[in-house]
Every structure is written in C-alpha cells, then in structure tokens.
Design a protein around this motif. Structure first.
Motif, PDB file in Angstrom:
ATOM      1  N   UNK A   1       5.210 -10.355  -7.969  1.00 54.16           N
ATOM      2  CA  UNK A   1       4.712  -9.461  -9.013  1.00 54.16           C
ATOM      3  C   UNK A   1       3.642  -8.530  -8.450  1.00 54.16           C
ATOM      4  N   UNK A   2       2.749  -9.078  -7.623  1.00 52.61           N
ATOM      5  CA  UNK A   2       1.712  -8.264  -6.992  1.00 52.61           C
ATOM      6  C   UNK A   2       2.335  -7.204  -6.086  1.00 52.61           C
ATOM      7  N   UNK A   3       3.284  -7.618  -5.247  1.00 49.69           N
ATOM      8  CA  UNK A   3       3.914  -6.685  -4.307  1.00 49.69           C
ATOM      9  C   UNK A   3       4.629  -5.549  -5.040  1.00 49.69           C
ATOM     10  N   UNK A   4       5.184  -5.854  -6.213  1.00 45.69           N
ATOM     11  CA  UNK A   4       5.917  -4.853  -6.976  1.00 45.69           C
ATOM     12  C   UNK A   4       5.050  -4.095  -7.973  1.00 45.69           C
ATOM     13  N   UNK A   5       3.833  -4.573  -8.171  1.00 48.16           N
ATOM     14  CA  UNK A   5       2.949  -3.913  -9.123  1.00 48.16           C
ATOM     15  C   UNK A   5       3.364  -4.119 -10.568  1.00 48.16           C
ATOM     16  N   UNK A   6       3.896  -5.327 -10.875  1.00 46.88           N
ATOM     17  CA  UNK A   6       4.322  -5.635 -12.246  1.00 46.88           C
ATOM     18  C   UNK A   6       3.600  -6.890 -12.725  1.00 46.88           C
ATOM     19  N   UNK A   7       3.686  -7.147 -14.039  1.00 41.49           N
ATOM     20  CA  UNK A   7       3.078  -8.353 -14.602  1.00 41.49           C
ATOM     21  C   UNK A   7       3.871  -9.588 -14.176  1.00 41.49           C
ATOM     22  N   UNK A   8       3.187 -10.714 -14.102  1.00 44.09           N
ATOM     23  CA  UNK A   8       3.818 -11.980 -13.735  1.00 44.09           C
ATOM     24  C   UNK A   8       4.948 -12.325 -14.703  1.00 44.09           C
ATOM     25  N   UNK A   9       4.727 -12.137 -15.992  1.00 46.86           N
ATOM     26  CA  UNK A   9       5.765 -12.478 -16.972  1.00 46.86           C
ATOM     27  C   UNK A   9       7.014 -11.625 -16.764  1.00 46.86           C
TER      28      UNK A   9
END
Length: 183
Positions: A150-158
């Motif tokens: 999620x961090x690598x893609x810049x999105x929320x964990x959910x």
C-alpha cells in the motif's frame, strides 16, 4: 537533525551504505519486469538517482526502506516505458544506451534468467485490472507485506487488501497467487 533517509541525499558515505544494502533487491525487482540487461542497468542507476532527489519523502512509520524503494522503482519503470514508447513512435528505434562490458552483460543475463518464472507470472496476471495486478505483484512476487505494498503504491491499506483479495480470487487456480507476505 536529518532523518536517516534524508541524510543519504547529502552524505556520500550514508548513500554508499544505503546503495550497497539495497542494490541487489532493486536489480532483482527490475529484472523481474524487464528482460534487457542494458535497460535493467540503466533503470537501477535511475532508481538510485531518484532516491537522492526524493530521500526526504521516506517515512519509516509507513513501511520499510525496500517498500519505499520498490515504489520509486515502479515509477522509474513507468517513466522509462513512456519514454521508450514516445521514442519508438518518433524514431522507430531505441538508442542512447551506454556500453556494458561482457561481465556486466553476463551478470545481468543471469539475473534476468533467474527471474524468468516471475515474468511468466506477470503474463498470467496481465488480465487483471491494473490496481489489483500491482498489489498482487508487490505481495506475491516482491514479497512485501500488504501494508508495504500500500505504501509503495500510495494507496490506503484497506484498498490494498481488497485489491489483493480480488486478484487472488480471480487467479485462485494458479499456485503462486496464495503465497506472499501478509500484514
């Protein structure tokens, strides 16, 4: 006081240690996605140049250095693919590569061969929506946790968890899709 990652942008010794710690993982990441040794070598260099420019953006509380580096590498590959496409359309050839000596080419060819199965997996995943495929790649192939993906893609964990679940459900008959890190 500078944070550890911000320091790599200004301290050659810190950058050298960071580079040595991560260059093999970044090279493997790129070799899984690119089958030309010259391009892999160029992209590895571009990733670490980008690291110098963006070291201040790393936040250890959001994930590991490698997850952050994979995010930088993904952006570098995307930029290279866009550049190559534009150049191909304009000139019908790709040029401007630096010469590699025989040992460099042999080493990169070995790494590319070692990642052949991963490239086969990417072919199997090609039918997935882009977001689902990206999370599945990072978790299954690159062995990041879902949080790190999620961090690598810049999105929320959910969002990452939902995308991973959908991708695994779609490809449930393929043996590799259930492997990978959790969390």
């Amino acid at each position: 006081m500078l944070r550890k990652q911000a320091k790599i942008a200004t301290d050659p010794v810190a950058f050298d240690a960071f580079y040595r710690r991560h260059v093999d993982a970044v090279t493997r990441f790129l070799a899984r996605r690119v089958d030309d040794p010259h391009t892999v070598a160029d992209l590895v260099a571009e990733v670490f140049v980008a690291v110098l420019d963006s070291a201040h953006t790393y936040r250890a509380d959001l994930g590991s250095e490698i997850a952050w580096l994979y995010g930088v590498a993904r952006k570098t590959i995307s930029a290279e693919r866009r550049r190559a496409y534009r150049q191909h359309r304009l000139t019908d050839r790709v040029g401007g590569r630096r010469e590699l000596d025989g040992d460099d080419v042999a080493e990169l060819e070995e790494r590319i061969d070692a990642e052949r199965d991963a490239r086969r997996m990417f072919t199997a995943m090609a039918g997935l929506p882009k977001g689902e495929r990206a999370v599945l790649e990072l978790v299954v192939v690159d062995q990041l946790t879902v949080t790190e993906a999620a961090l690598a893609l810049g999105i929320r964990l959910s969002t990452a968890k939902v995308r991973l679940h959908r991708a695994r459900r779609t490809l449930r008959n393929l043996p590799f899709v259930m492997s990978g890190a959790s969390g």
